[in-house]
Design a protein around this motif. Structure first.
Motif, PDB file in Angstrom:
ATOM      1  N   LEU A   1       0.945  -1.181  -0.078  1.00 56.49           N
ATOM      2  CA  LEU A   1       0.079  -0.016   0.215  1.00 56.49           C
ATOM      3  C   LEU A   1       0.761   0.984   0.143  1.00 56.49           C
TER       4      LEU A   1
ATOM      5  N   ALA B   1       1.106   2.661  -3.476  1.00 54.32           N
ATOM      6  CA  ALA B   1       0.211   3.047  -4.190  1.00 54.32           C
ATOM      7  C   ALA B   1      -0.867   4.165  -3.542  1.00 54.32           C
ATOM      8  N   ARG B   2      -1.931   4.570  -4.452  1.00 55.26           N
ATOM      9  CA  ARG B   2      -2.680   5.837  -4.017  1.00 55.26           C
ATOM     10  C   ARG B   2      -4.134   5.195  -3.968  1.00 55.26           C
ATOM     11  N   TRP B   3      -4.726   5.268  -2.662  1.00 58.53           N
ATOM     12  CA  TRP B   3      -6.130   4.622  -2.438  1.00 58.53           C
ATOM     13  C   TRP B   3      -6.782   5.232  -1.261  1.00 58.53           C
ATOM     14  N   ASN B   4      -8.136   5.498  -1.381  1.00 55.38           N
ATOM     15  CA  ASN B   4      -8.881   6.123  -0.456  1.00 55.38           C
ATOM     16  C   ASN B   4      -9.256   5.134   0.619  1.00 55.38           C
TER      17      ASN B   4
ATOM     18  N   HIS C   1      -9.976  -0.687  -6.580  1.00 53.38           N
ATOM     19  CA  HIS C   1      -8.494  -0.970  -7.247  1.00 53.38           C
ATOM     20  C   HIS C   1      -7.771   0.251  -6.645  1.00 53.38           C
ATOM     21  N   TRP C   2      -6.257  -0.173  -6.379  1.00 47.05           N
ATOM     22  CA  TRP C   2      -5.401   0.963  -6.356  1.00 47.05           C
ATOM     23  C   TRP C   2      -4.919   1.651  -7.514  1.00 47.05           C
ATOM     24  N   ASP C   3      -4.257   2.861  -7.203  1.00 43.52           N
ATOM     25  CA  ASP C   3      -3.299   3.506  -8.388  1.00 43.52           C
ATOM     26  C   ASP C   3      -2.013   3.300  -8.043  1.00 43.52           C
TER      27      ASP C   3
END
Length: 327
Positions: free
Chosen positions: A63, A66-69, A74-76
């Motif tokens: 994580l 990655a960029r994730w809210n 899905h992750w970016d």
């Protein structure tokens, strides 16, 4: 009638049966069954550790790249961008992380030094007390076993502008030391006050460790030093303190870990305020994960957490190397 000293006729048969049982248990098939039984017994614990431990650690590590809210399916994947944003690139996060790092550095220096400076003399004094030692040891250890949230709220109350500390200073005629904003509301005293509270929570365990070490020292060494003309202070500095160096290393390592990763005290008592004067890296990680107004930041929080982990490992290795070089 059996002669004296002659084993009974059943003895050879019993010995042969025991030998056969031993061969069955030590045979390859028997060892395999025993190993399989052992693996089956520990399998639930291993599976639980793999799910809650290794999977969680691996998930958090990935994580960080990655960029994730927290809600998107899905992750970016951003690679090392999270680390670059935290350390220098992002104009919002990088300054906050640097300020939190400076505050954390102050805490990491002051807390171990003050903890050792308070707990070692306290342990020496308690070791010399023969009566009610168990009672005093329990009293000194009480801050560690008391509910943390309740204690922190109590500290917050007594440090308020109309709290017990300001009142006591007024009674003692030290009104010039009073803080009209409270000790947690003044930017100049907030961080030192939080350091004092953190030391107060760390001293009980350190004191107990030193006390255990003092009670294991051979009294003959102390008597020999006294016979050589060494006074009490000399004995403590030249004999007792060097013998307790391994315990000091452990105390320093534990307090460094608490200063680096601990944030509950800061979250409850100041929430990083006033402003950001008591914001530390652990609290900043928590904010990025759960309280950030800028989404998504879970990847940033994970990256900052792994940076803290790397620093903790580095400090542990340095401490271990220093300890080995002195042994």
């Amino acid at each position: 009638m059996t002669a004296v000293g002659t084993p009974p006729a059943s003895a050879p048969r019993a010995a042969a049966a025991a030998t056969r049982r031993s061969r069955r248990t030590t045979a390859p098939g028997g060892r395999g069954r025993e190993a399989l039984t052992g693996y089956l017994f520990i399998a639930p614990a291993v599976i639980l550790f793999a799910v809650l431990g290794l999977y969680t650690v691996g998930y958090g590590f990935l994580l960080g790249f990655a960029r994730w809210n927290g809600f998107a399916p899905h992750w970016d994947w951003v690679g090392l961008d999270n680390y670059a944003d935290l350390l220098w690139r992002d104009p919002v996060y990088a300054p906050r992380v640097r300020e939190a790092a400076v505050n954390t550095l102050y805490v990491m220096i002051a807390v171990p030094v003050l903890t050792v400076a308070v707990s070692f003399p306290l342990a020496v004094a308690l070791d010399r007390v023969k009566r009610a030692q168990a009672v005093l040891r329990s009293v000194y250890f009480l801050p560690y076993v008391t509910s943390g949230i309740a204690v922190f709220y109590a500290w917050q109350y007594i440090l308020q502008p109309d709290g017990a500390v300001n009142y006591l200073l007024g009674v003692l005629g030290l009104g010039s030391l009073q803080e009209p904003q409270g000790f947690l509301g003044n930017p100049a005293t907030a961080l030192p006050t939080m350091i004092v509270v953190t030391v107060w929570t760390e001293v009980p365990v350190a004191m107990l460790m030193y006390l255990t070490g003092l009670q294991t020292i051979d009294r003959g060494l102390l008597e020999a030093a006294e016979l050589d003309g060494a006074g009490w202070w000399r004995v403590q500095a030249a004999v007792v303190w060097p013998l307790l160096r391994p315990i000091t290393a452990i105390v320093v390592l534990l307090t460094l870990r608490s200063a680096l990763h601990g944030f509950q005290t800061f979250l409850i008592m100041t929430n990083g305020g006033p402003g950001t004067h008591t914001n530390v890296l652990g609290l900043e990680t928590y904010r990025l994960a759960f309280l950030s107004k800028f989404a998504p930041t879970l990847g940033l929080a994970s990256a900052l957490g792994w940076l803290l982990f790397a620093v903790a490992i580095l400090l542990a290795l340095i401490n271990l190397r220093a300890l080995r070089s002195r042994v």
